[in-house]
Design a protein around this motif. Structure first.
Motif, short mmCIF file in Angstrom:
data_model
loop_
_atom_site.label_atom_id
_atom_site.label_comp_id
_atom_site.label_asym_id
_atom_site.label_seq_id
_atom_site.Cartn_x
_atom_site.Cartn_y
_atom_site.Cartn_z
N ARG A 293 16.48 -3.88 65.92
CA ARG A 293 16.59 -4.80 65.56
C ARG A 293 18.18 -3.85 66.07
N ASP A 294 19.01 -4.29 66.90
CA ASP A 294 20.27 -4.23 67.67
C ASP A 294 20.15 -2.45 67.56
N ASN A 295 21.07 -1.93 67.30
CA ASN A 295 20.76 -0.39 66.86
C ASN A 295 20.23 0.61 66.04
N PHE A 296 19.38 -0.61 64.95
CA PHE A 296 18.87 0.20 64.07
C PHE A 296 17.29 0.35 64.20
N LEU A 297 16.84 1.57 63.73
CA LEU A 297 15.41 1.37 63.83
C LEU A 297 15.14 1.35 62.16
N ALA B 25 21.16 3.64 71.54
CA ALA B 25 21.79 4.79 70.79
C ALA B 25 22.50 4.27 69.57
N PHE B 26 21.22 4.61 68.58
CA PHE B 26 20.75 4.28 67.03
C PHE B 26 21.24 5.20 66.42
N THR B 27 22.07 3.56 65.23
CA THR B 27 23.53 3.94 64.31
C THR B 27 22.88 4.92 63.55
N ASP B 28 22.06 4.12 63.08
CA ASP B 28 21.06 4.46 61.91
C ASP B 28 19.90 3.78 61.51
N ILE B 29 19.65 4.50 60.85
CA ILE B 29 17.18 4.56 60.40
C ILE B 29 17.56 3.50 59.00
N TYR B 30 16.77 2.61 58.77
CA TYR B 30 16.37 2.14 57.88
C TYR B 30 14.54 2.67 57.37
N SER B 31 14.40 3.02 56.03
CA SER B 31 13.41 3.03 56.02
C SER B 31 13.27 2.18 54.77
N LYS B 32 11.64 2.02 54.23
CA LYS B 32 10.75 0.91 53.44
C LYS B 32 9.26 1.69 53.27
N VAL B 33 8.90 1.77 52.14
CA VAL B 33 7.81 2.35 51.90
C VAL B 33 6.17 0.96 51.51
N ASP B 34 5.08 1.21 52.00
CA ASP B 34 4.52 -0.40 51.82
C ASP B 34 3.22 0.27 52.30
N PRO B 35 2.53 0.09 51.28
CA PRO B 35 0.95 1.13 50.62
C PRO B 35 0.05 0.11 51.93
N SER B 36 0.22 -0.97 52.27
CA SER B 36 -0.77 -2.33 51.88
C SER B 36 -0.64 -2.11 53.78
N LYS C 72 13.96 11.35 54.58
CA LYS C 72 15.23 11.83 53.85
C LYS C 72 15.75 12.25 53.77
N ILE C 73 14.85 13.39 53.18
CA ILE C 73 15.39 14.50 53.49
C ILE C 73 16.03 15.62 54.62
N SER C 74 15.35 15.03 56.31
CA SER C 74 15.83 15.66 57.09
C SER C 74 15.75 14.39 57.92
N LYS C 75 16.89 13.27 57.47
CA LYS C 75 17.22 11.74 58.25
C LYS C 75 18.09 11.45 59.10
#
Length: 134
Positions: A44-48, A80-91, A62-65
């Motif tokens: 979305r936009d410049n975010f992954l 050109a990605f400005t930031d990467i957002y992450s989350k965990v979803d075991p489903s 997160k260690i090597s973001k």
């Protein structure tokens, strides 16, 4: 049908297909760097946005973001990605469906089915019970 024809004639279709190519390249490089084959990606936009299947993969990310962000920006030139957002979803973990094992009948049950099968002779249920006994 007309809207589909319009979509194919415009540049939107090319943009969608090129975004899919970019996502495929990013996904392959993330699998090499982190190892989570079941992660999901979206842009979305410049975010992954990355959804990991396990905490261990998210921690490794997160260690090597910063390094991963730099490598992903080198892979493709379009976004050109400005930031990467992450989350965990075991489903999102894909589980293999196990086929149920064929139930084996006890010896006593086998005798009952055999007697019933013999007593039915030409009944339409005879075929059903013969398959049930196999």
């Amino acid at each position: 049908m007309e809207s589909l024809k319009k979509l194919l004639k415009t540049d939107q279709f090319k943009e969608i297909s090129s975004n899919n190519e970019i996502l495929r390249e990013i996904r392959l490089s993330l699998i090499k760097m982190i190892g989570d084959k079941q992660s999901k990606l979206s842009i979305r936009d410049n975010f992954l946005f990355i959804t990991f299947s396990k905490n261990s993969f998210a921690s490794k990310f997160k260690i090597s973001k910063k390094e991963i962000l730099d490598k992903l920006n080198l892979i493709q030139n379009k976004i050109a990605f400005t930031d990467i957002y992450s989350k965990v979803d075991p489903s999102i973990i894909k589980t293999e469906e196990k086929t149920p094992a064929k139930n084996k009948l006890s010896k006593k049950a086998e005798k009952i089915w055999a007697n019933l099968y013999r007593n039915l002779d030409d009944s339409p249920l005879k075929e059903y019970f013969s398959k049930k006994n196999d």
